[in-house]
Design an enzyme around this catalytic site. Structure first.
Site, mmCIF file in Angstrom:
data_model
loop_
_atom_site.group_PDB
_atom_site.id
_atom_site.type_symbol
_atom_site.label_atom_id
_atom_site.label_comp_id
_atom_site.label_asym_id
_atom_site.label_seq_id
_atom_site.Cartn_x
_atom_site.Cartn_y
_atom_site.Cartn_z
ATOM 1 N N ARG A 26 -8.757 -5.581 3.215
ATOM 2 C CA ARG A 26 -8.654 -6.055 1.817
ATOM 3 C C ARG A 26 -9.532 -5.242 0.854
ATOM 4 O O ARG A 26 -10.073 -5.765 -0.115
ATOM 5 C CB ARG A 26 -9.014 -7.544 1.697
ATOM 6 C CG ARG A 26 -8.126 -8.457 2.506
ATOM 7 C CD ARG A 26 -6.673 -8.453 2.030
ATOM 8 N NE ARG A 26 -5.841 -9.182 2.974
ATOM 9 C CZ ARG A 26 -5.216 -8.599 4.020
ATOM 10 N NH1 ARG A 26 -5.271 -7.290 4.213
ATOM 11 N NH2 ARG A 26 -4.493 -9.318 4.841
ATOM 12 N N SER A 57 -4.344 -16.786 0.396
ATOM 13 C CA SER A 57 -5.570 -17.113 1.138
ATOM 14 C C SER A 57 -6.755 -16.918 0.209
ATOM 15 O O SER A 57 -6.944 -15.832 -0.331
ATOM 16 C CB SER A 57 -5.748 -16.182 2.334
ATOM 17 O OG SER A 57 -4.642 -16.291 3.176
ATOM 18 N N GLU A 68 -11.606 -13.914 -0.990
ATOM 19 C CA GLU A 68 -10.659 -12.796 -1.072
ATOM 20 C C GLU A 68 -10.153 -12.711 -2.526
ATOM 21 O O GLU A 68 -9.885 -11.644 -3.049
ATOM 22 C CB GLU A 68 -9.477 -13.051 -0.127
ATOM 23 C CG GLU A 68 -8.397 -11.990 -0.242
ATOM 24 C CD GLU A 68 -7.357 -12.074 0.865
ATOM 25 O OE1 GLU A 68 -7.706 -12.446 2.005
ATOM 26 O OE2 GLU A 68 -6.193 -11.761 0.580
HETATM 27 C C1 LIG Z 1 1.700 -17.376 -2.023
HETATM 28 C C2 LIG Z 1 0.861 -16.119 -1.829
HETATM 29 C C3 LIG Z 1 0.882 -15.460 -0.614
HETATM 30 C C4 LIG Z 1 0.103 -14.309 -0.421
HETATM 31 N N1 LIG Z 1 0.147 -13.675 0.783
HETATM 32 C C5 LIG Z 1 -0.574 -12.551 0.975
HETATM 33 C C6 LIG Z 1 -0.537 -11.862 2.241
HETATM 34 O O1 LIG Z 1 0.174 -12.239 3.150
HETATM 35 N N2 LIG Z 1 -1.314 -10.745 2.368
HETATM 36 C C7 LIG Z 1 -2.108 -10.286 1.359
HETATM 37 O O2 LIG Z 1 -2.774 -9.258 1.553
HETATM 38 N N3 LIG Z 1 -2.161 -10.922 0.171
HETATM 39 C C8 LIG Z 1 -1.418 -12.036 -0.051
HETATM 40 N N4 LIG Z 1 -1.490 -12.687 -1.262
HETATM 41 C C9 LIG Z 1 -2.426 -12.199 -2.309
HETATM 42 C C10 LIG Z 1 -1.827 -11.182 -3.304
HETATM 43 O O3 LIG Z 1 -0.419 -11.351 -3.434
HETATM 44 C C11 LIG Z 1 -2.150 -9.748 -2.903
HETATM 45 O O4 LIG Z 1 -3.531 -9.522 -2.857
HETATM 46 C C12 LIG Z 1 -1.516 -8.727 -3.875
HETATM 47 O O5 LIG Z 1 -1.652 -7.450 -3.334
HETATM 48 C C13 LIG Z 1 -2.141 -8.750 -5.273
HETATM 49 O O6 LIG Z 1 -1.318 -8.019 -6.142
HETATM 50 P P1 LIG Z 1 -1.228 -8.353 -7.711
HETATM 51 O O7 LIG Z 1 -0.339 -7.359 -8.340
HETATM 52 O O8 LIG Z 1 -0.840 -9.774 -7.910
HETATM 53 O O9 LIG Z 1 -2.733 -8.107 -8.125
HETATM 54 P P2 LIG Z 1 -3.620 -8.925 -9.166
HETATM 55 O O10 LIG Z 1 -3.869 -10.303 -8.643
HETATM 56 O O11 LIG Z 1 -3.043 -8.804 -10.520
HETATM 57 O O12 LIG Z 1 -4.973 -8.106 -9.058
HETATM 58 C C14 LIG Z 1 -5.717 -8.080 -7.857
HETATM 59 C C15 LIG Z 1 -6.768 -6.981 -7.979
HETATM 60 O O13 LIG Z 1 -6.111 -5.725 -8.044
HETATM 61 C C16 LIG Z 1 -6.426 -5.056 -9.280
HETATM 62 N N5 LIG Z 1 -5.203 -4.358 -9.719
HETATM 63 C C17 LIG Z 1 -3.949 -4.839 -9.837
HETATM 64 N N6 LIG Z 1 -3.105 -3.852 -10.189
HETATM 65 C C18 LIG Z 1 -3.846 -2.732 -10.310
HETATM 66 C C19 LIG Z 1 -3.556 -1.374 -10.636
HETATM 67 N N7 LIG Z 1 -2.318 -0.952 -10.897
HETATM 68 N N8 LIG Z 1 -4.586 -0.495 -10.639
HETATM 69 C C20 LIG Z 1 -5.845 -0.892 -10.373
HETATM 70 N N9 LIG Z 1 -6.189 -2.152 -10.074
HETATM 71 C C21 LIG Z 1 -5.184 -3.063 -10.022
HETATM 72 C C22 LIG Z 1 -6.884 -6.125 -10.228
HETATM 73 O O14 LIG Z 1 -7.756 -5.575 -11.194
HETATM 74 C C23 LIG Z 1 -7.583 -7.085 -9.261
HETATM 75 O O15 LIG Z 1 -8.882 -6.621 -8.978
HETATM 76 C C24 LIG Z 1 -0.710 -13.839 -1.479
HETATM 77 C C25 LIG Z 1 -0.740 -14.514 -2.708
HETATM 78 C C26 LIG Z 1 0.046 -15.643 -2.891
HETATM 79 C C27 LIG Z 1 0.027 -16.347 -4.211
#
Ligand SMILES: Cc1cc2nc3c(=O)[nH]c(=O)nc-3n(C[C@H](O)[C@H](O)[C@H](O)COP(=O)(O)OP(=O)(O)OC[C@H]3O[C@@H](n4cnc5c(N)ncnc54)[C@H](O)[C@@H]3O)c2cc1C
Length: 303
Positions: A176, A226, A296
């Site tokens: 992560r 999570s 996380e």
């Molecule tokens: C129902 C559910 C299930 C999930 N299951 C999983 C799973 O199985 N495995 C897992 O790893 N995660 C899981 N997640 C968590 C999440 O989906 C992941 O961590 C995902 O990768 C986050 O992406 P995001 O675009 O939503 O990022 P955001 O939540 O918008 O941002 C997360 C971080 O990334 C940074 N960020 C986002 N985009 C960029 C960019 N383009 N450049 C630089 N920084 C950036 C943000 O600044 C922040 O620090 C789950 C979440 C939910 C709600």
């Protein structure tokens, strides 16, 4: 929000894609978060680069947002500029066994494009509701797969506005974490290296994983997945359950009854509720098992 900044930013980005006092609860899967002073949705690398330069020049804090699926934003919101890379900058191109996609593409779309083209390696990502950019930052993973296994290179913008292409090794992908998150780089585009396989077999495996998610995870509630990282040698959800916290509640924030690793918003939870619930869970797990849970979920803004 500073008028001068708004005037300048709308010279870079069409004013239909610039918002003020934008409730962050609309942009996080937790459905929680107060207003961001300014919220911009760039459509090109050039726009991102110019906005970043402007923020630096005017000493304006900025934060990159994908789909907000790993984010808890404070009830008082964020003082500065949210730069959202999602819904725009979402091109996906397949060429042989490689996929080149922009950071704003949803991971599930990239995974389904891989499947359609008979490319294996991204099945694990089928149910992760984030963008490709967020997945690179977090080295998202599930069911034994992770971004680390498929990423070939990522193009980023540094905080100072310089473009860099980082190889898989330079990305320093760990559990992560990645150098992109640690250095605060902006992920713009990634190249994934996959392998050929029968599309039907890929689809079947993806369906199987989707079924697992639906039965095990509280997808009917708002959450950020999570809430805690997996502690070495344990599962966060199991520790929380064994500490007697299944269904434990602070206001409308609750330890999911279906999967104790998920803290959910039952409807009207505040960030304060979630923070307090996280604190109580951490204290109780530490008391009972001597294990310190690490979040996380990323926190942003004023609580
Ligand atoms: C129902 C559910 C299930 C999930 N299951 C999983 C799973 O199985 N495995 C897992 O790893 N995660 C899981 N997640 C968590 C999440 O989906 C992941 O961590 C995902 O990768 C986050 O992406 P995001 O675009 O939503 O990022 P955001 O939540 O918008 O941002 C997360 C971080 O990334 C940074 N960020 C986002 N985009 C960029 C960019 N383009 N450049 C630089 N920084 C950036 C943000 O600044 C922040 O620090 C789950 C979440 C939910 C709600």
């Amino acid at each position: 929000m500073d008028r001068k900044f708004l005037d300048r930013v709308t010279e870079i980005i069409d004013k239909e894609r610039v918002f003020t006092d934008e409730p962050m609860s609309r942009h996080t899967t937790f459905r929680i978060g107060g207003p961001a002073d300014c919220f911009v949705c760039p459509e090109t690398v050039d726009e991102v680069q110019k906005v970043v330069r402007l923020c630096n020049e005017m000493d304006m804090p900025f934060y990159l947002l994908g789909n907000g699926s790993n984010l808890l934003v404070g009830d008082k919101g964020f003082r500065g500029v949210i730069v959202r890379l999602y819904k725009q900058m979402d091109k996906i191109e397949v060429s042989g066994t490689k996929i080149r996609a922009q950071a704003g593409a949803l991971l599930v779309k990239v995974a389904s494009e891989a499947c359609r083209n008979g490319l294996t390696g991204l099945e694990f990502a089928g149910g992760i509701p984030g963008t490709l950019g967020g997945a690179v930052v977090m080295n998202a993973g599930a069911y034994g797969g992770e971004m680390k296994n498929v990423l070939e290179e990522v193009t980023v913008l540094t905080r100072e506005g310089e473009l860099l292409t980082l190889s898989k090794e330079e990305l320093e992908l760990g559990y992560r974490t990645s150098i992109v998150g640690r250095r605060g780089y902006i992920a713009l585009e990634a190249v994934l290296q996959l392998e050929k396989k029968d599309a039907k077999e890929i689809r079947e495996y993806m369906n199987e994983l989707r079924e697992k998610r639906t039965t095990k995870q509280p997808l009917e509630y708002a959450s950020a997945g999570s809430t805690f990282k997996r502690p070495e040698g344990h599962f966060a959800g199991q520790l929380i359950e064994q500490a007697g916290l299944r269904g434990f509640r602070v206001g409308d924030a609750q330890v999911s009854e279906k999967h104790c690793g998920f803290l959910i918003n039952r409807g009207n939870a505040t960030a304060e509720d979630v923070v307090e619930l996280m604190r109580e869970v951490t204290v109780k797990v530490e008391e009972k098992f001597g294990v310190t849970l690490e979040p996380e979920v990323k926190k942003l803004g004023e609580f």
